[in-house]
Design a protein around this motif. Structure first.
Motif, PDB file in Angstrom:
ATOM      1  N   ARG A   1       0.839  -1.216   0.000  1.00 20.25           N
ATOM      2  CA  ARG A   1       0.000   0.000   0.000  1.00 20.25           C
ATOM      3  C   ARG A   1       0.866   1.255   0.000  1.00 20.25           C
ATOM      4  N   ALA A   2       2.011   1.231   0.707  1.00 18.42           N
ATOM      5  CA  ALA A   2       2.917   2.388   0.718  1.00 18.42           C
ATOM      6  C   ALA A   2       3.512   2.615  -0.675  1.00 18.42           C
ATOM      7  N   PHE A   3       3.771   1.536  -1.411  1.00 17.65           N
ATOM      8  CA  PHE A   3       4.276   1.679  -2.774  1.00 17.65           C
ATOM      9  C   PHE A   3       3.209   2.297  -3.688  1.00 17.65           C
ATOM     10  N   LEU A   4       1.954   1.926  -3.460  1.00 15.15           N
ATOM     11  CA  LEU A   4       0.866   2.441  -4.301  1.00 15.15           C
ATOM     12  C   LEU A   4       0.438   3.856  -3.912  1.00 15.15           C
ATOM     13  N   ASP A   5       0.853   4.331  -2.753  1.00 15.27           N
ATOM     14  CA  ASP A   5       0.454   5.656  -2.252  1.00 15.27           C
ATOM     15  C   ASP A   5       1.413   6.729  -2.771  1.00 15.27           C
ATOM     16  N   ILE A   6       1.346   7.005  -4.074  1.00 16.86           N
ATOM     17  CA  ILE A   6       2.305   7.948  -4.674  1.00 16.86           C
ATOM     18  C   ILE A   6       2.048   9.394  -4.265  1.00 16.86           C
ATOM     19  N   ALA A   7       0.849   9.702  -3.785  1.00 11.24           N
ATOM     20  CA  ALA A   7       0.537  11.073  -3.373  1.00 11.24           C
ATOM     21  C   ALA A   7       0.785  11.294  -1.882  1.00 11.24           C
ATOM     22  N   GLY A   8       1.095  10.234  -1.157  1.00 16.18           N
ATOM     23  CA  GLY A   8       1.292  10.350   0.288  1.00 16.18           C
ATOM     24  C   GLY A   8       2.707   9.976   0.682  1.00 16.18           C
ATOM     25  N   ASN A   9       2.805   9.040   1.604  1.00 15.64           N
ATOM     26  CA  ASN A   9       4.102   8.581   2.109  1.00 15.64           C
ATOM     27  C   ASN A   9       4.600   7.432   1.229  1.00 15.64           C
ATOM     28  N   TRP A  10       5.047   7.747   0.028  1.00  8.72           N
ATOM     29  CA  TRP A  10       5.403   6.758  -0.986  1.00  8.72           C
ATOM     30  C   TRP A  10       6.680   6.019  -0.632  1.00  8.72           C
ATOM     31  N   ASN A  11       6.649   4.703  -0.771  1.00 10.74           N
ATOM     32  CA  ASN A  11       7.826   3.851  -0.590  1.00 10.74           C
ATOM     33  C   ASN A  11       8.162   3.242  -1.949  1.00 10.74           C
ATOM     34  N   PRO A  12       9.190   3.760  -2.648  1.00 12.27           N
ATOM     35  CA  PRO A  12       9.492   3.304  -4.000  1.00 12.27           C
ATOM     36  C   PRO A  12      10.244   1.977  -4.092  1.00 12.27           C
ATOM     37  N   SER A  13      10.521   1.321  -2.983  1.00 13.12           N
ATOM     38  CA  SER A  13      11.379   0.129  -3.001  1.00 13.12           C
ATOM     39  C   SER A  13      10.820  -0.999  -3.870  1.00 13.12           C
TER      40      SER A  13
ATOM     41  N   GLY B   1      -7.118  -4.029  -9.576  1.00 15.62           N
ATOM     42  CA  GLY B   1      -6.259  -2.939  -9.101  1.00 15.62           C
ATOM     43  C   GLY B   1      -6.797  -2.258  -7.860  1.00 15.62           C
ATOM     44  N   ILE B   2      -8.100  -2.029  -7.825  1.00 19.46           N
ATOM     45  CA  ILE B   2      -8.705  -1.403  -6.648  1.00 19.46           C
ATOM     46  C   ILE B   2      -8.558  -2.318  -5.429  1.00 19.46           C
ATOM     47  N   GLY B   3      -8.818  -3.606  -5.624  1.00 23.39           N
ATOM     48  CA  GLY B   3      -8.662  -4.559  -4.521  1.00 23.39           C
ATOM     49  C   GLY B   3      -7.227  -4.632  -4.038  1.00 23.39           C
ATOM     50  N   TRP B   4      -6.294  -4.621  -4.975  1.00 23.29           N
ATOM     51  CA  TRP B   4      -4.871  -4.668  -4.617  1.00 23.29           C
ATOM     52  C   TRP B   4      -4.489  -3.428  -3.823  1.00 23.29           C
ATOM     53  N   GLY B   5      -4.978  -2.273  -4.258  1.00 26.49           N
ATOM     54  CA  GLY B   5      -4.666  -1.027  -3.557  1.00 26.49           C
ATOM     55  C   GLY B   5      -5.288  -0.946  -2.175  1.00 26.49           C
ATOM     56  N   LEU B   6      -6.507  -1.450  -2.042  1.00 23.83           N
ATOM     57  CA  LEU B   6      -7.190  -1.397  -0.745  1.00 23.83           C
ATOM     58  C   LEU B   6      -6.613  -2.388   0.259  1.00 23.83           C
ATOM     59  N   VAL B   7      -6.336  -3.585  -0.201  1.00 24.11           N
ATOM     60  CA  VAL B   7      -5.932  -4.660   0.701  1.00 24.11           C
ATOM     61  C   VAL B   7      -4.413  -4.820   0.761  1.00 24.11           C
ATOM     62  N   GLY B   8      -3.726  -4.532  -0.332  1.00 28.00           N
ATOM     63  CA  GLY B   8      -2.279  -4.685  -0.364  1.00 28.00           C
ATOM     64  C   GLY B   8      -1.836  -6.087  -0.722  1.00 28.00           C
ATOM     65  N   LEU B   9      -2.766  -6.917  -1.191  1.00 32.93           N
ATOM     66  CA  LEU B   9      -2.442  -8.283  -1.603  1.00 32.93           C
ATOM     67  C   LEU B   9      -3.071  -8.562  -2.958  1.00 32.93           C
ATOM     68  N   CYS B  10      -2.370  -9.330  -3.761  1.00 33.21           N
ATOM     69  CA  CYS B  10      -2.967  -9.891  -4.963  1.00 33.21           C
ATOM     70  C   CYS B  10      -2.862 -11.409  -4.823  1.00 33.21           C
ATOM     71  N   PRO B  11      -3.423 -12.188  -5.741  1.00 32.42           N
ATOM     72  CA  PRO B  11      -3.520 -13.634  -5.517  1.00 32.42           C
ATOM     73  C   PRO B  11      -2.210 -14.348  -5.173  1.00 32.42           C
ATOM     74  N   GLY B  12      -1.119 -14.091  -5.888  1.00 34.50           N
ATOM     75  CA  GLY B  12       0.140 -14.786  -5.597  1.00 34.50           C
ATOM     76  C   GLY B  12       0.634 -14.550  -4.191  1.00 34.50           C
ATOM     77  N   PRO B  13       0.844 -13.298  -3.809  1.00 34.23           N
ATOM     78  CA  PRO B  13       1.276 -13.029  -2.440  1.00 34.23           C
ATOM     79  C   PRO B  13       0.270 -13.494  -1.385  1.00 34.23           C
ATOM     80  N   ALA B  14      -1.013 -13.429  -1.695  1.00 31.79           N
ATOM     81  CA  ALA B  14      -2.009 -13.880  -0.723  1.00 31.79           C
ATOM     82  C   ALA B  14      -1.839 -15.375  -0.444  1.00 31.79           C
ATOM     83  N   LEU B  15      -1.674 -16.165  -1.503  1.00 36.99           N
ATOM     84  CA  LEU B  15      -1.486 -17.606  -1.306  1.00 36.99           C
ATOM     85  C   LEU B  15      -0.189 -17.890  -0.567  1.00 36.99           C
ATOM     86  N   ALA B  16       0.881 -17.172  -0.911  1.00 44.64           N
ATOM     87  CA  ALA B  16       2.147 -17.358  -0.206  1.00 44.64           C
ATOM     88  C   ALA B  16       2.024 -16.940   1.259  1.00 44.64           C
ATOM     89  N   SER B  17       1.213 -15.923   1.532  1.00 42.52           N
ATOM     90  CA  SER B  17       1.037 -15.423   2.897  1.00 42.52           C
ATOM     91  C   SER B  17       0.226 -16.364   3.774  1.00 42.52           C
TER      92      SER B  17
END
Length: 160
Positions: free
Chosen positions: A34-46, A97-113
């Motif tokens: 979510r920090a990576f996707l927050d380009i207008a706020g506290n953006w983490n570009p890593s 994209g909206i789900g990824w931005g809101l939750v911070g997970l997409c299917p691959g990372p969610a399954l790994a998590s």
């Protein structure tokens, strides 16, 4: 040993490497995503480096497959037959994209998590699976009414 064993082993190794890469890169941490996707706020570009690495590896894979007549452990490449950018694709991509931005997970990372045993991740995966099942039921019902195979995948040999 037959081809099925090697396909299964290649799938397992690929999944383990993918999951390890997601873990190592920080993609399993929804707050970091979510920090990576927050380009207008506290953006983490890593995670841009993760994205760059993924695109590079994928590009090399595409170039390699264009030189192959067939995959190593299968008879043909499995490519979708629909290459049209339509409303359904755009709406589905937006929902993803909206789900990824809101939750911070997409299917691959969610399954790994899931291996972390976090209740929020388990709930996300359960909702994701439910959404996929509902979608498949609706698409199958609509497809049978229209007499087609929406979203069907065909076995194609990739052109050289």
């Amino acid at each position: 040993m037959n081809g099925a064993f090697f396909r299964l082993a290649a799938t397992l190794v690929s999944g383990l490497v993918f999951g390890f890469g997601l873990s190592l890169s920080g993609m399993l941490d929804p707050a970091r995503v979510r920090a990576f996707l927050d380009i207008a706020g506290n953006w983490n570009p890593s995670l841009a480096f993760v994205l760059g690495g993924a695109v590079s590896v994928s590009a090399l894979g595409v170039l390699l497959t264009r030189r192959l007549k067939r995959p190593l452990f299968d008879e043909s490449f499995h490519l979708p037959d629909n290459q049209v950018i339509d409303r359904r694709l755009i709406v589905g991509s937006a929902i993803f994209g909206i789900g990824w931005g809101l939750v911070g997970l997409c299917p691959g990372p969610a399954l790994a998590s899931l291996s972390l045993g976090l209740p929020a991740t388990m709930l996300f995966v359960a909702a994701m699976v439910a959404g996929m099942l509902i979608h498949d039921r609706l698409v199958a019902r609509r497809s049978s009414r229209m007499g087609g195979g929406a979203g069907a995948e065909t076995r194609l040999s990739q052109p050289h």
